[in-house]
Design a protein around this motif. Sequence first.
Motif, PDB file in Angstrom:
ATOM      1  N   GLU A  45     -24.747  50.273   1.556  1.00  0.00           N
ATOM      2  CA  GLU A  45     -25.885  49.880   2.155  1.00  0.00           C
ATOM      3  C   GLU A  45     -25.900  48.336   2.537  1.00  0.00           C
ATOM      4  N   SER A  67     -23.530  46.373   6.378  1.00  0.00           N
ATOM      5  CA  SER A  67     -24.168  45.745   7.685  1.00  0.00           C
ATOM      6  C   SER A  67     -24.218  44.252   7.677  1.00  0.00           C
ATOM      7  N   THR A  68     -24.539  43.684   6.436  1.00  0.00           N
ATOM      8  CA  THR A  68     -25.124  42.160   6.435  1.00  0.00           C
ATOM      9  C   THR A  68     -23.836  41.326   5.738  1.00  0.00           C
ATOM     10  N   PRO A 128     -33.884  44.915   0.505  1.00  0.00           N
ATOM     11  CA  PRO A 128     -34.061  45.204   1.938  1.00  0.00           C
ATOM     12  C   PRO A 128     -33.471  44.147   2.751  1.00  0.00           C
ATOM     13  N   HIS A 183     -29.704  44.409   2.721  1.00  0.00           N
ATOM     14  CA  HIS A 183     -29.334  46.071   3.342  1.00  0.00           C
ATOM     15  C   HIS A 183     -29.741  46.126   4.827  1.00  0.00           C
ATOM     16  N   LYS A 235     -32.688  45.576   6.515  1.00  0.00           N
ATOM     17  CA  LYS A 235     -33.851  46.224   6.858  1.00  0.00           C
ATOM     18  C   LYS A 235     -34.926  45.185   7.400  1.00  0.00           C
ATOM     19  N   ASP A 236     -35.942  45.642   8.363  1.00  0.00           N
ATOM     20  CA  ASP A 236     -36.820  44.698   8.737  1.00  0.00           C
ATOM     21  C   ASP A 236     -38.124  44.856   7.614  1.00  0.00           C
ATOM     22  N   GLY A 237     -38.940  43.930   8.183  1.00  0.00           N
ATOM     23  CA  GLY A 237     -40.297  44.055   7.335  1.00  0.00           C
ATOM     24  C   GLY A 237     -40.699  42.865   6.340  1.00  0.00           C
ATOM     25  N   TRP A 238     -39.640  42.027   6.451  1.00  0.00           N
ATOM     26  CA  TRP A 238     -39.971  40.726   5.245  1.00  0.00           C
ATOM     27  C   TRP A 238     -40.849  39.822   5.872  1.00  0.00           C
TER      28      TRP A 238
END
Length: 554
Positions: A363, A366-367, A405, A408, A410-413
Amino acid sequence: MKAKNILFIMFDQLRWDYLSCYGHPHLKTPNMDRLAGMGVRFTRAYVQAPLCGPSRMSTYTGRYVHSHGASWNGTPLKVGELTMGDHLRDAGMACWLVGKTHMHADAEGMRRLGLEPDSIIGARIAECGFDVFERDDGMRAAGPDGPLVEPGGEAYDTYLREHGYEGDNPWHDHANSGADDDGNVLSGWFMRNAQEAANIEEPDSETPYLTRRGIEFIDQCGTEPWLCHLSYIKPHWPYIAPAPYNDMFGSQHVMPPVRSQAEFDNAHPVLKAFMTSPVGQAFSRDQVRNTVIPAYMGLIKQCDDQLGVLLESLEKSGRMQDTLIVLTSDHGDFLGDHWMGEKTFFQDASVKVPLIIYDPSREADSTRGTVCDQLVEAIDLAPTFVEAAGGKVPGHILEGRSLLPLLHGKDGWDRDAVICEYDFAATPISEKLNLSVRESVMFMVADKRWKLIHFEGGFRPILFDLENDPDELTDLGDSDAHEATIAAMYDKLFRWARRTSQRTTRSEEQLVALRKTLRRRGVVLGVYDENDVPLDLTIHYRDREAKLRKQRDR
């Protein structure tokens, strides 16, 4: 492969900008850089206090200083505070310590509750929730009123004596002091001796010793998941390094101090008190900086080399594929920036820390090798570890939020501010400013643009514009043109102060459930007629008979 274990590495008093991956032009840290290339490097990671003890207690509890209350070095952590060890064991992961915590046990609270320090529960409470493989807080000081001996360190003292380092204080006389040709100790407490080589063989000094102990712990672990908190003592003072690290750097490698004469002349009265403290006055001298900083850099270089030893061991054992690795610090070091030494104020030199996280899971692919500029806090590590262990993050207790997040991709921070606190009631500066214990506290609230510092005691705030003044040299706290900005930052601070932080025995889910639970258990307060509510709520109160109670004879 998903992370099964967690290696939580902390260096003490490591400045964020003294790593080459964070931009230092002379100090090369290839192993820390390598870890950053494998994971995510955070550029806006903030601690919750600019001092070892309270900063670490926030990291280990996942709670702000205002919540856990251990606000200065030596202030015990309340016996009822849960730690990452408690949360991780509930999730099925062991939690072990190798090195420093700076935690002091709540002995009075343990006595009151009948908790014996040598019991399993008592030992964990007395050790900040950790099971201890080896504890070493690394301080063996002595003064006219007696010694100051931090917890742990006995095993290292024994090791030194077994390897020929004699004396009643081998930590001081060998690991943290030099020696002249006649064998006279050149104490590391005196900064003029920082250029000396520590009177010890390099493999026997503190950093390699703790690396070996960390490897020994990992090698003896079985198949059950574990967290190992490998907590190094250095590059914290005394500033003295063993050869060859003592003379790897010279005054030509010392960066110019981040300060200005106008900053000093116009300093806020509380800031001026810190600038003119003995340590501030010392580090305001170029002679001190040019002597100390090369030693500080040498200690960091040794830390980086030992990280290389550690990573090589993880690779050979296969642990690199199943271990989440976190590298950070508990605070920085002013080193003469802003006319200060030590760390007890709120400029980035102190409160912003390096944070590098490697997650071996797919996961996180990608980062890898990326840089994250989101606002994150040290209290975010505990919930990150709980989630990585497969547990449910108890949001009513852990005030941080999981970083998985971000790891991995993911957006939303959506964090829009970070908080740092300092309680200086136990320092001479409190007396110097004629402040009461209650008044000797200050708070920092910062976002990506602004940093506001609030003082109790009737002082005006300090405001820095981090975009136009990234070096934090110009205080706008008394600027009429910035009244709206100051008010907006105070709104963020007041929002934080109004949070519900002490309700740790009931979760949000339980409270939501209680909205209906009482009525469904028969508490139908406010009902005038039984037909005003659904039948099932009052069924136990309908069609009931009771014998008439006979009137007692008078």
